[in-house]
Scaffold this motif. Structure first.
Motif, PDB file in Angstrom:
ATOM      1  N   ASP A  94      -5.748   6.192 -12.948  1.00  0.00           N
ATOM      2  CA  ASP A  94      -5.136   6.648 -11.788  1.00  0.00           C
ATOM      3  C   ASP A  94      -4.905   5.524 -10.699  1.00  0.00           C
ATOM      4  O   ASP A  94      -3.690   5.453 -10.184  1.00  0.00           O
ATOM      5  CB  ASP A  94      -5.978   7.896 -10.917  1.00  0.00           C
ATOM      6  CG  ASP A  94      -5.688   8.968 -11.762  1.00  0.00           C
ATOM      7  OD1 ASP A  94      -5.107   9.096 -12.657  1.00  0.00           O
ATOM      8  OD2 ASP A  94      -6.592  10.003 -11.372  1.00  0.00           O
ATOM      9  N   PHE A  95      -5.760   4.683 -10.517  1.00  0.00           N
ATOM     10  CA  PHE A  95      -5.520   3.514  -9.769  1.00  0.00           C
ATOM     11  C   PHE A  95      -4.429   2.665 -10.015  1.00  0.00           C
ATOM     12  O   PHE A  95      -3.824   2.494  -9.236  1.00  0.00           O
ATOM     13  CB  PHE A  95      -6.989   2.766  -9.801  1.00  0.00           C
ATOM     14  CG  PHE A  95      -6.746   1.285  -9.061  1.00  0.00           C
ATOM     15  CD1 PHE A  95      -6.633   1.208  -7.644  1.00  0.00           C
ATOM     16  CD2 PHE A  95      -6.373   0.288  -9.958  1.00  0.00           C
ATOM     17  CE1 PHE A  95      -6.403  -0.044  -7.061  1.00  0.00           C
ATOM     18  CE2 PHE A  95      -6.488  -1.114  -9.351  1.00  0.00           C
ATOM     19  CZ  PHE A  95      -6.366  -1.158  -7.768  1.00  0.00           C
ATOM     20  N   HIS A  96      -4.123   2.419 -11.335  1.00  0.00           N
ATOM     21  CA  HIS A  96      -3.162   1.509 -11.918  1.00  0.00           C
ATOM     22  C   HIS A  96      -1.848   2.439 -11.672  1.00  0.00           C
ATOM     23  O   HIS A  96      -0.838   1.469 -11.360  1.00  0.00           O
ATOM     24  CB  HIS A  96      -3.504   1.098 -13.588  1.00  0.00           C
ATOM     25  CG  HIS A  96      -4.432  -0.036 -13.584  1.00  0.00           C
ATOM     26  ND1 HIS A  96      -4.366  -1.179 -12.722  1.00  0.00           N
ATOM     27  CD2 HIS A  96      -5.493   0.081 -14.174  1.00  0.00           C
ATOM     28  CE1 HIS A  96      -5.613  -1.735 -13.251  1.00  0.00           C
ATOM     29  NE2 HIS A  96      -6.286  -1.115 -13.940  1.00  0.00           N
ATOM     30  N   THR A  97      -1.854   3.614 -12.052  1.00  0.00           N
ATOM     31  CA  THR A  97      -0.629   4.480 -11.815  1.00  0.00           C
ATOM     32  C   THR A  97      -0.184   4.208 -10.237  1.00  0.00           C
ATOM     33  O   THR A  97       1.236   4.288  -9.876  1.00  0.00           O
ATOM     34  CB  THR A  97      -0.707   5.792 -12.136  1.00  0.00           C
ATOM     35  OG1 THR A  97      -1.326   5.797 -13.604  1.00  0.00           O
ATOM     36  CG2 THR A  97       0.363   6.565 -11.830  1.00  0.00           C
ATOM     37  N   HIS A  98      -1.254   4.439  -9.447  1.00  0.00           N
ATOM     38  CA  HIS A  98      -0.756   4.411  -7.924  1.00  0.00           C
ATOM     39  C   HIS A  98      -0.499   3.092  -7.484  1.00  0.00           C
ATOM     40  O   HIS A  98       0.206   2.874  -6.322  1.00  0.00           O
ATOM     41  CB  HIS A  98      -2.075   4.998  -7.276  1.00  0.00           C
ATOM     42  CG  HIS A  98      -2.215   6.265  -7.451  1.00  0.00           C
ATOM     43  ND1 HIS A  98      -3.550   7.042  -7.113  1.00  0.00           N
ATOM     44  CD2 HIS A  98      -1.537   7.356  -7.875  1.00  0.00           C
ATOM     45  CE1 HIS A  98      -3.484   8.422  -7.593  1.00  0.00           C
ATOM     46  NE2 HIS A  98      -2.248   8.580  -7.928  1.00  0.00           N
ATOM     47  N   THR A  99      -0.810   2.091  -8.370  1.00  0.00           N
ATOM     48  CA  THR A  99      -0.512   0.536  -7.643  1.00  0.00           C
ATOM     49  C   THR A  99       0.375  -0.185  -9.017  1.00  0.00           C
ATOM     50  O   THR A  99       0.149  -1.277  -8.856  1.00  0.00           O
ATOM     51  CB  THR A  99      -2.027  -0.039  -7.577  1.00  0.00           C
ATOM     52  OG1 THR A  99      -2.586  -0.037  -8.814  1.00  0.00           O
ATOM     53  CG2 THR A  99      -2.681   0.534  -6.371  1.00  0.00           C
ATOM     54  N   ALA A 100       1.287   0.570  -9.334  1.00  0.00           N
ATOM     55  CA  ALA A 100       2.197  -0.242 -10.510  1.00  0.00           C
ATOM     56  C   ALA A 100       3.046  -1.195  -9.472  1.00  0.00           C
ATOM     57  O   ALA A 100       3.734  -0.872  -8.791  1.00  0.00           O
ATOM     58  CB  ALA A 100       2.967   0.975 -10.979  1.00  0.00           C
ATOM     59  N   PRO A 101       3.067  -2.249  -9.917  1.00  0.00           N
ATOM     60  CA  PRO A 101       3.807  -3.219  -9.157  1.00  0.00           C
ATOM     61  C   PRO A 101       5.314  -3.211  -9.379  1.00  0.00           C
ATOM     62  O   PRO A 101       5.564  -2.773 -10.312  1.00  0.00           O
ATOM     63  CB  PRO A 101       3.466  -4.751  -9.798  1.00  0.00           C
ATOM     64  CG  PRO A 101       2.864  -4.360 -11.162  1.00  0.00           C
ATOM     65  CD  PRO A 101       2.180  -3.058 -11.039  1.00  0.00           C
ATOM     66  N   GLY A 172      -0.866  -5.987  -0.244  1.00  0.00           N
ATOM     67  CA  GLY A 172      -2.137  -6.266  -0.644  1.00  0.00           C
ATOM     68  C   GLY A 172      -3.025  -5.437   0.219  1.00  0.00           C
ATOM     69  O   GLY A 172      -4.305  -4.977  -0.226  1.00  0.00           O
ATOM     70  N   ARG A 173      -2.720  -4.629   1.544  1.00  0.00           N
ATOM     71  CA  ARG A 173      -3.422  -3.859   2.184  1.00  0.00           C
ATOM     72  C   ARG A 173      -3.531  -2.553   1.491  1.00  0.00           C
ATOM     73  O   ARG A 173      -4.609  -2.112   1.491  1.00  0.00           O
ATOM     74  CB  ARG A 173      -2.559  -3.597   3.586  1.00  0.00           C
ATOM     75  CG  ARG A 173      -2.676  -4.777   4.504  1.00  0.00           C
ATOM     76  CD  ARG A 173      -2.262  -4.450   5.947  1.00  0.00           C
ATOM     77  NE  ARG A 173      -2.021  -5.851   6.467  1.00  0.00           N
ATOM     78  CZ  ARG A 173      -0.524  -6.146   6.886  1.00  0.00           C
ATOM     79  NH1 ARG A 173       0.305  -5.343   6.595  1.00  0.00           N
ATOM     80  NH2 ARG A 173      -0.572  -7.129   7.448  1.00  0.00           N
ATOM     81  N   ARG A 174      -2.392  -2.423   0.697  1.00  0.00           N
ATOM     82  CA  ARG A 174      -2.325  -0.850  -0.093  1.00  0.00           C
ATOM     83  C   ARG A 174      -3.165  -1.155  -1.187  1.00  0.00           C
ATOM     84  O   ARG A 174      -4.121  -0.149  -1.622  1.00  0.00           O
ATOM     85  CB  ARG A 174      -1.007  -0.761  -0.520  1.00  0.00           C
ATOM     86  CG  ARG A 174      -1.095   0.391  -1.305  1.00  0.00           C
ATOM     87  CD  ARG A 174       0.791   0.545  -2.103  1.00  0.00           C
ATOM     88  NE  ARG A 174       0.541   1.817  -2.804  1.00  0.00           N
ATOM     89  CZ  ARG A 174       1.655   2.146  -3.611  1.00  0.00           C
ATOM     90  NH1 ARG A 174       2.651   1.621  -3.421  1.00  0.00           N
ATOM     91  NH2 ARG A 174       1.426   3.133  -4.416  1.00  0.00           N
ATOM     92  N   LEU A 175      -3.431  -2.234  -1.931  1.00  0.00           N
ATOM     93  CA  LEU A 175      -4.432  -2.532  -2.815  1.00  0.00           C
ATOM     94  C   LEU A 175      -5.809  -2.182  -2.438  1.00  0.00           C
ATOM     95  O   LEU A 175      -6.459  -1.814  -3.088  1.00  0.00           O
ATOM     96  CB  LEU A 175      -4.269  -3.811  -3.547  1.00  0.00           C
ATOM     97  CG  LEU A 175      -2.900  -4.100  -4.483  1.00  0.00           C
ATOM     98  CD1 LEU A 175      -2.731  -5.412  -4.709  1.00  0.00           C
ATOM     99  CD2 LEU A 175      -2.856  -3.345  -5.682  1.00  0.00           C
ATOM    100  N   MET A 176      -6.204  -2.967  -1.351  1.00  0.00           N
ATOM    101  CA  MET A 176      -7.551  -2.920  -0.813  1.00  0.00           C
ATOM    102  C   MET A 176      -7.667  -1.311  -0.541  1.00  0.00           C
ATOM    103  O   MET A 176      -8.963  -0.876  -1.015  1.00  0.00           O
ATOM    104  CB  MET A 176      -7.534  -3.568   0.616  1.00  0.00           C
ATOM    105  CG  MET A 176      -8.829  -3.547   1.378  1.00  0.00           C
ATOM    106  SD  MET A 176     -10.045  -4.496   0.622  1.00  0.00           S
ATOM    107  CE  MET A 176     -11.234  -4.309   1.998  1.00  0.00           C
TER     108      MET A 176
END
Length: 233
Positions: A94-101, A172-176
């Motif tokens: 889920d983390f990778h789905t929500h943070t797909a570059p 970067g803030r979103r990733l945090m």
């Protein structure tokens, strides 16, 4: 540094709850490494040059190589390697789905900043474990070549197009935020991990104040990485 390097008490590894928690922790780290390998291999397709493609593929291979010692430690604790990863698959996927570059540069930031946040979190927890497990975890979290490569490429890109810096700072803030949410979800979903962090009669743990200080340190380390990239945290 954390307040305590625990887990040296001889009774720790004889405690089945502690062993279960350690296997859980090694399992989530293992799936994180496997996911990092898959993600970096995929990111290599976006590389603008052959040199970049080779560099990313080399990082992916390094992430995969970390799985061997993690597997050995899990099995030494009578755990099942693939079974230990299974409970964490949904949260990490889920983390990778929500943070797909969206592009090459967002992928670079994620490889450096996102993986760095996860590594900081697991190193903090490892300080409370027996020395064999702690050493295994710390070795598995060693930089796979991300830092210098990513800093060089991102700073050069921002110099060529300053507008890129604003977008990557937001990324970067979103990733945090997503990484902290994932870390809290993983800890909360596994009773054994929660109990391990609380400590026991033969080893110290983390109270609310210690947890607060831990997240402060992680936030500061994130800001330092962003500054190194030439971005605002």
């Amino acid at each position: 540094m954390t307040e305590s390097a625990a887990g040296e008490a001889p009774g720790a590894l004889q405690d089945p709850d502690y062993r279960r928690a350690v296997v859980d922790l090694l399992g989530v780290i293992s799936y994180g490494e496997l996911s990092a390998f898959e993600r970096l291999a995929e990111d290599a397709k976006l590389a603008p040059t052959l040199e970049d493609k080779v560099a990313i593929a080399t990082m992916a291979a390094a992430e995969f190589a970390h799985l061997g010692p993690l597997r050995e430690r899990i099995e030494a604790l009578d755990g099942d390697f693939t079974g230990s990863m299974a409970p964490f698959r949904a949260a990490i996927d889920d983390f990778h789905t929500h943070t797909a570059p969206a592009d090459w540069y967002e992928g670079l930031i994620k490889a450096y900043v996102g993986d760095g946040l996860a590594a900081d979190f697991y190193r903090e927890i490892a300080a409370y474990l027996d020395h064999q497990t702690r050493d295994t975890i710390v070795a598995s979290l060693e930089d796979a070549g991300h830092a210098e490569f990513v800093v060089d490429r991102v700073r050069a890109a921002i110099a060529a197009d300053p507008r890129l810096g604003g977008r990557l700072a937001l990324w970067g803030r979103r990733l945090m935020g997503e990484a902290l949410t994932q870390a809290q979800r993983v800890a909360a979903d596994r009773d054994a991990l929660t109990a391990m962090l609380a400590g026991g009669v033969d080893r110290p743990g983390m109270d609310l104040a210690a947890i607060g200080r831990m997240f402060t340190r992680i936030t500061e380390q994130h800001a330092a990485r962003m500054a190194r990239l030439g971005l605002e945290a």
